[in-house]
Design an enzyme around this catalytic site. Sequence first.
Site, mmCIF file in Angstrom:
data_model
loop_
_atom_site.group_PDB
_atom_site.id
_atom_site.type_symbol
_atom_site.label_atom_id
_atom_site.label_comp_id
_atom_site.label_asym_id
_atom_site.label_seq_id
_atom_site.Cartn_x
_atom_site.Cartn_y
_atom_site.Cartn_z
ATOM 1 N N SER A 136 1.372 -5.322 -5.903
ATOM 2 C CA SER A 136 0.593 -4.461 -6.432
ATOM 3 C C SER A 136 1.247 -3.396 -7.174
ATOM 4 C CB SER A 136 -0.619 -3.825 -5.406
ATOM 5 O OG SER A 136 -1.584 -3.386 -5.867
ATOM 6 N N ASP A 270 -8.533 -11.590 -8.891
ATOM 7 C CA ASP A 270 -8.019 -10.327 -8.731
ATOM 8 C C ASP A 270 -8.676 -9.119 -9.400
ATOM 9 O OD1 ASP A 270 -6.768 -8.095 -7.915
ATOM 10 O OD2 ASP A 270 -4.623 -9.069 -8.174
ATOM 11 N N HIS A 299 -5.853 -10.093 -3.238
ATOM 12 C CA HIS A 299 -4.557 -9.310 -3.792
ATOM 13 C C HIS A 299 -4.299 -8.697 -2.586
ATOM 14 C CE1 HIS A 299 -3.578 -5.926 -6.312
ATOM 15 N NE2 HIS A 299 -3.429 -5.190 -5.482
#
Length: 324
Positions: A136, A270, A299
């Site tokens: 991320s 996502d 995610h």
Amino acid sequence: MRSASEEPVPLHEEFIYCCGAATHVLKCGPWKDLSKDESKNLPRLLFMIIPGNPGLAGYYRTFIQALYCGLNQQYPVWVVSHAGHCKPPSGMEMIEDTDIKELEDVFGLNGQVEHKLNFLKKNVSKDIKLVLIAHSIGCYITLEMMKRASELQVLRSVLLFPTIERMAQSPQGKLMTPLLCKLRYILYMPVYLLSFLPEGVKASLVRFALRGMKTCDESSITTSINLFSVDCIANILYMASQEMMKVVERDSPTIKQNLKKLIFYYGTGDSWCPQHYYDEIKMDFPDGDIRLCEKGLRHAFVLDASKEMAAMITDWLQDDLTKL
């Protein structure tokens, strides 16, 4: 490949100050100190995990154990929390009590980049090669690290569900930006009140919040209890607000310069980095190793798919490792 459950996996836990901020480090494998140049037992390679946000090392506990076993226990696998995201143990403050100002705005996005570079400088010999596995916002941090410290011996960087562009314009960003940038202080009071609950009640609330998952990693339950700390939440939300404002344009020059070292892994559903972000980067870098998830992983894969992700990564890196 051995699974993490077949035998005890050496796991060392540390709470340290890095850039003057409380930092949680989990080290998988027997190597606890990689800073001594004179040591004959230093490994050739370190796998270092750069977390997402919340940047709590505990979320990656199962992941690093599975990765370590998948690598036949040949290389250390470390995860370093973001500065100030962990609740320090008793007797340790969130900020080091010192007159030396180590780094301005260490809890901000830029500070977190310098925090990781500082950790490597002080704790890892410069002769050790690195595999950086980022998740991320950790992917943005990793690209910045490679940009600012070209001397790092990065063998590969694996960027999982990379939030490296247009975060505020993503579906989730459009929902969260007003809250994070203008209303985040409203969240502090309920968190403060909840912080007085017994640990068992906190754990029950976390289980209730994650009840929709078929399987949930037990370490995610215990780690999430950190989110009942006002100090942790304040630092987490502050960093997130900066993400919305600062992660705008994709750093294509850095990607181009390091393309042969990078593996991108995008999700199909996502809401932080939607599929058209994948389509566009794939078009801009047709020779890049840019993959689209075919397994439906979320995610926040650490909540329920750590072992599956670790198995994929070890498979991707086999050719690199055989050339060492």
